[in-house]
Design a protein around this motif. Structure first.
Motif, short mmCIF file in Angstrom:
data_model
loop_
_atom_site.label_atom_id
_atom_site.label_comp_id
_atom_site.label_asym_id
_atom_site.label_seq_id
_atom_site.Cartn_x
_atom_site.Cartn_y
_atom_site.Cartn_z
N UNK A 54 4.51 -0.72 0.38
CA UNK A 54 3.76 0.26 -0.40
C UNK A 54 3.81 1.64 0.24
N UNK A 55 3.66 1.69 1.55
CA UNK A 55 3.69 2.98 2.25
C UNK A 55 5.05 3.66 2.12
N UNK A 56 6.11 2.89 2.25
CA UNK A 56 7.45 3.45 2.10
C UNK A 56 7.64 3.96 0.67
N UNK A 57 7.24 3.15 -0.29
CA UNK A 57 7.40 3.54 -1.69
C UNK A 57 6.61 4.81 -1.99
N UNK A 62 7.67 11.23 -6.09
CA UNK A 62 7.48 12.60 -6.50
C UNK A 62 6.14 12.64 -7.24
N UNK A 63 5.51 13.78 -7.37
CA UNK A 63 4.23 13.82 -8.07
C UNK A 63 4.32 13.17 -9.46
N UNK A 64 3.30 12.40 -9.79
CA UNK A 64 3.16 11.75 -11.09
C UNK A 64 4.15 10.61 -11.35
N UNK A 65 4.75 10.06 -10.30
CA UNK A 65 5.62 8.90 -10.46
C UNK A 65 4.74 7.65 -10.38
N UNK A 66 4.71 6.84 -11.43
CA UNK A 66 3.86 5.65 -11.39
C UNK A 66 4.42 4.56 -10.48
N UNK A 67 3.52 3.79 -9.88
CA UNK A 67 3.94 2.64 -9.08
C UNK A 67 4.46 1.55 -10.03
N UNK A 69 4.51 -1.91 -11.80
CA UNK A 69 3.34 -2.69 -12.20
C UNK A 69 2.99 -3.78 -11.20
N UNK A 70 3.99 -4.53 -10.72
CA UNK A 70 3.72 -5.63 -9.79
C UNK A 70 3.12 -5.11 -8.49
N UNK A 71 3.65 -4.00 -7.99
CA UNK A 71 3.12 -3.43 -6.75
C UNK A 71 1.71 -2.89 -6.97
N UNK A 72 1.49 -2.22 -8.07
CA UNK A 72 0.15 -1.69 -8.37
C UNK A 72 -0.87 -2.82 -8.47
N UNK A 73 -0.52 -3.90 -9.16
CA UNK A 73 -1.44 -5.03 -9.32
C UNK A 73 -1.76 -5.66 -7.97
N UNK A 74 -0.75 -5.82 -7.14
CA UNK A 74 -0.97 -6.42 -5.82
C UNK A 74 -1.86 -5.52 -4.97
N UNK A 75 -1.64 -4.23 -4.99
CA UNK A 75 -2.48 -3.30 -4.22
C UNK A 75 -3.92 -3.31 -4.73
N UNK A 76 -4.09 -3.38 -6.04
CA UNK A 76 -5.44 -3.45 -6.60
C UNK A 76 -6.14 -4.73 -6.17
N UNK A 77 -5.43 -5.86 -6.17
CA UNK A 77 -6.01 -7.13 -5.73
C UNK A 77 -6.42 -7.05 -4.26
N UNK A 78 -5.57 -6.48 -3.44
CA UNK A 78 -5.88 -6.36 -2.01
C UNK A 78 -7.07 -5.43 -1.79
#
Length: 85
Positions: A54-57, A62-67, A69-78
């Motif tokens: 996640x940190x590397x990504x 660039x500004x306004x680039x969405x994560x 979905x799978x990475x966003x969901x995992x980060x939200x769960x954590x």
């Protein structure tokens, strides 16, 4: 000085699956394989792989680039689990 042991086939497979899980979704078979391998090679830091990925990504966004979905969901769960503890 302590020498690091050479990676085994199992540890390489775990790393590949952890990286894939952190960047996309694993199939049920891949998830099962990861769980089996994790029991035999418990020293891998799964949350560490996810945080690092996640940190590397995020560092390359660039500004306004969405994560993804799978990475966003995992980060939200954590985050929810961390805040609940």
């Amino acid at each position: 000085m302590k020498r690091r042991s050479q990676p085994t086939a199992d540890s390489k497979a775990i790393e590949a699956l952890l990286i894939k899980r952190a960047t996309e979704n694993l199939s049920p078979d891949e998830q099962s394989t990861l769980e089996q391998l994790s029991r035999s090679v418990p020293a891998h830091d799964s949350p560490g792989f996810e945080r690092t990925t996640a940190a590397i990504y995020v560092s390359q966004l660039t500004p306004n680039t969405p994560l993804p979905r799978a990475l966003r969901a995992r980060l939200e769960q954590q985050a929810i689990a961390y805040l609940a503890s």
